[in-house]
Motif scaffolding. Structure first.
Motif, PDB file in Angstrom:
ATOM      1  N   ALA A   1      41.243  41.967  30.013  1.00 22.70           N
ATOM      2  CA  ALA A   1      41.089  40.670  29.358  1.00 22.70           C
ATOM      3  C   ALA A   1      42.442  39.971  29.269  1.00 22.70           C
ATOM      4  N   LYS A   2      42.393  38.655  29.265  1.00 23.12           N
ATOM      5  CA  LYS A   2      43.639  37.892  29.157  1.00 23.12           C
ATOM      6  C   LYS A   2      43.427  36.660  28.313  1.00 23.12           C
ATOM      7  N   ARG A   3      44.515  36.140  27.807  1.00 25.25           N
ATOM      8  CA  ARG A   3      44.442  34.999  26.902  1.00 25.25           C
ATOM      9  C   ARG A   3      44.353  33.681  27.645  1.00 25.25           C
ATOM     10  N   GLY A   4      44.721  33.644  28.906  1.00 26.44           N
ATOM     11  CA  GLY A   4      44.660  32.406  29.665  1.00 26.44           C
ATOM     12  C   GLY A   4      43.440  32.354  30.551  1.00 26.44           C
ATOM     13  N   THR A   5      43.489  31.412  31.487  1.00 28.58           N
ATOM     14  CA  THR A   5      42.387  31.237  32.419  1.00 28.58           C
ATOM     15  C   THR A   5      42.457  32.271  33.532  1.00 28.58           C
ATOM     16  N   PHE A   6      41.477  32.200  34.431  1.00 29.02           N
ATOM     17  CA  PHE A   6      41.313  33.216  35.452  1.00 29.02           C
ATOM     18  C   PHE A   6      42.542  33.377  36.348  1.00 29.02           C
ATOM     19  N   ASN A   7      42.819  34.624  36.663  1.00 30.01           N
ATOM     20  CA  ASN A   7      43.797  34.991  37.670  1.00 30.01           C
ATOM     21  C   ASN A   7      43.339  36.320  38.243  1.00 30.01           C
ATOM     22  N   ASN A   8      43.447  36.494  39.552  1.00 28.05           N
ATOM     23  CA  ASN A   8      42.943  37.731  40.145  1.00 28.05           C
ATOM     24  C   ASN A   8      44.004  38.828  40.249  1.00 28.05           C
ATOM     25  N   ARG A   9      45.178  38.571  39.702  1.00 25.71           N
ATOM     26  CA  ARG A   9      46.246  39.574  39.770  1.00 25.71           C
ATOM     27  C   ARG A   9      46.291  40.355  38.471  1.00 25.71           C
ATOM     28  N   PRO A  10      46.202  41.689  38.549  1.00 24.64           N
ATOM     29  CA  PRO A  10      46.147  42.497  37.327  1.00 24.64           C
ATOM     30  C   PRO A  10      47.366  42.350  36.432  1.00 24.64           C
ATOM     31  N   THR A  11      48.504  41.988  36.976  1.00 21.27           N
ATOM     32  CA  THR A  11      49.704  41.876  36.142  1.00 21.27           C
ATOM     33  C   THR A  11      49.600  40.766  35.106  1.00 21.27           C
ATOM     34  N   TRP A  12      48.666  39.839  35.287  1.00 20.37           N
ATOM     35  CA  TRP A  12      48.526  38.723  34.358  1.00 20.37           C
ATOM     36  C   TRP A  12      47.634  39.056  33.170  1.00 20.37           C
ATOM     37  N   TYR A  13      47.023  40.232  33.168  1.00 24.54           N
ATOM     38  CA  TYR A  13      46.082  40.568  32.110  1.00 24.54           C
ATOM     39  C   TYR A  13      46.792  41.246  30.944  1.00 24.54           C
ATOM     40  N   ASP A  14      46.353  40.870  29.741  1.00 24.23           N
ATOM     41  CA  ASP A  14      47.023  41.297  28.514  1.00 24.23           C
ATOM     42  C   ASP A  14      46.474  42.592  27.941  1.00 24.23           C
ATOM     43  N   TYR A  15      45.203  42.855  28.172  1.00 21.84           N
ATOM     44  CA  TYR A  15      44.546  44.010  27.568  1.00 21.84           C
ATOM     45  C   TYR A  15      43.800  44.793  28.646  1.00 21.84           C
TER      46      TYR A  15
END
Length: 121
Positions: free
Chosen positions: A96-110
């Motif tokens: 899960a992430k706080r922003g909008t969609f991104n397909n790169r796992p490094t952008w995910y927060d949880y």
């Protein structure tokens, strides 16, 4: 903070359903979904729901076979996997992430702890 469940062993052509729920200090989640990883390979995007945009994204190899659903008010997301193939075998991670969609796992927060899906031929 993310708890995933539902993995297991299934024969090719079968189905499995993965579930994920956020708890604890997770907040402002706008995007939630699933990634998967096999030994020696990078973690890859599978299916993600962008609650703020109202759009669901799928990687090409699972389109028409996998379906994501969930409740953004409860921060839960499920992945229904049908017509499973041996190449779907992997550890599946809820993210899960706080922003909008991104397909790169490094952008995910949880991240969840991962659940193993094994598809036998």
């Amino acid at each position: 903070q993310l708890q995933a469940s539902g993995g297991g062993l299934v024969q090719a052509g079968g189905s499995l359903r993965l579930s994920c729920a956020a708890s604890g200090s997770t907040f402002n989640i706008y995007t939630m979904g699933w990634f998967r990883q096999t030994p020696g390979k990078e973690r890859e995007f599978v299916a993600v729901r962008d609650w703020s945009a109202g759009i669901t994204y799928y990687t090409d190899s699972v389109k028409g076979r996998f379906s994501i659903s969930g409740d953004n008010t409860k921060n839960t997301v499920d992945l229904q996997m049908n017509s499973l193939k041996p190449e779907d075998t992997a550890v599946y991670y809820c993210a899960a992430k706080r922003g909008t969609f991104n397909n790169r796992p490094t952008w995910y927060d949880y991240w969840g702890q991962g659940t193993l899906v094994t598809v036998s031929s």
